[in-house]
Write an enzyme that holds these catalytic residues in place. Structure first.
Site, short mmCIF file in Angstrom:
data_model
loop_
_atom_site.label_atom_id
_atom_site.label_comp_id
_atom_site.label_asym_id
_atom_site.label_seq_id
_atom_site.Cartn_x
_atom_site.Cartn_y
_atom_site.Cartn_z
N ASP A 65 0.82 -1.22 0.00
CA ASP A 65 0.00 0.00 0.00
C ASP A 65 0.85 1.27 0.00
O ASP A 65 2.06 1.23 0.18
CB ASP A 65 -0.96 0.00 1.21
N HIS A 124 -6.79 -5.48 10.07
CA HIS A 124 -6.59 -5.16 8.66
C HIS A 124 -5.34 -5.85 8.11
O HIS A 124 -4.38 -6.10 8.83
CB HIS A 124 -6.59 -3.64 8.41
#
Ligand code: PGA
Length: 233
Positions: free
Chosen positions: A56, A127
């Site tokens: 990410d 997450h």
């Protein structure tokens, strides 16, 4: 944890020097990168033919921004090893269209033949990448809105000010992650004990994104004792 994963990667690289790796950022992988750099310096880990895709990047940050994950990766890994810069990839946070950038990133991963090993941290909320707990999760790489806890966890790189942490990120999707041939989840510290127990021994649910890894046929988990403390067997 750090030495175990670094040695494992060095062995995998010796077997297949052109591995395609998915790489995490965060506090957890820092000792792992240090251990890998050490093995590289000892001539035991050759990354010259490897390809990397990070999980990410924050939307809005150029690669040169000190709070970016580009900067993190340069600091902890890229500048210390012999990775070919043209084969290290992160989403471009400053792309004019983050949505188009997310699609381009998945295409780039596919063009590289997919991920051989995806190494993942886990957020205290479960997450993976920045796929935050939700009723449903996108399969492909996508633009995600960060939960307050995730922004707080990243404040250190922004002068300790949560308000300066970007509100959105481009994150590899859970489908992209689950398509990796092997998945390696890493966690350390008592703060992860509860979510590790939920993710590994609780139900599979998008409310705990890491629980989806239970569906992967070749997933391994590397923990220190503190992070493993709430597992029941
Ligand atoms: P941490 O972050 O390693 O800093 O705990 C992990 C994550 O949020 O994925």
């Amino acid at each position: 944890m750090a030495d175990a994963v670094a040695w494992f990667l060095a062995e995998c690289l010796a077997e297949d020097p052109s591995l395609v790796l998915g790489l995490p950022t965060g506090r957890t992988p820092i000792p792992m990168y240090r251990a890998l750099v050490k093995l590289h310096r000892q001539g035991r880990a050759d990354l010259s033919r490897a390809t990397t895709f990070n999980l990410d990047e924050f939307v809005g940050l150029p690669a040169r921004h000190p709070g970016s994950y580009h900067a993190f990766m340069r600091k902890y890994l890229f500048k210390h090893v012999n990775l070919d810069p043209s084969r290290t990839h992160l989403p471009h946070g400053d792309a004019p269209s983050p949505v188009a950038e997310a699609r381009r990133y998945d295409a780039e991963i596919a063009a590289a033949g997919g991920l051989d090993i995806a190494i993942l941290g886990i957020g205290a909320n479960g997450h993976i990448g920045f796929n935050e707990p939700d009723r449903s999760l996108p399969a492909g790489t996508n633009v995600v809105t960060l939960k307050a806890a995730s922004r707080a966890g990243n404040a250190a790189a922004f002068g300790g000010e949560v308000s300066r942490v970007p509100t959105r990120a481009i994150s590899m999707g859970v489908g992209t992650i689950l398509s990796a041939r092997h998945v390696l989840l890493i966690a350390t510290g008592a703060g992860k004990a509860s979510i590790i127990a939920q993710a590994l021994q609780g139900p599979v649910t998008t409310r705990v994104p890491a629980s989806l890894l239970q569906l992967h046929p070749r997933a391994a988990v590397v923990l220190d004792r503190a992070a493993a403390a709430r597992l029941t067997e």
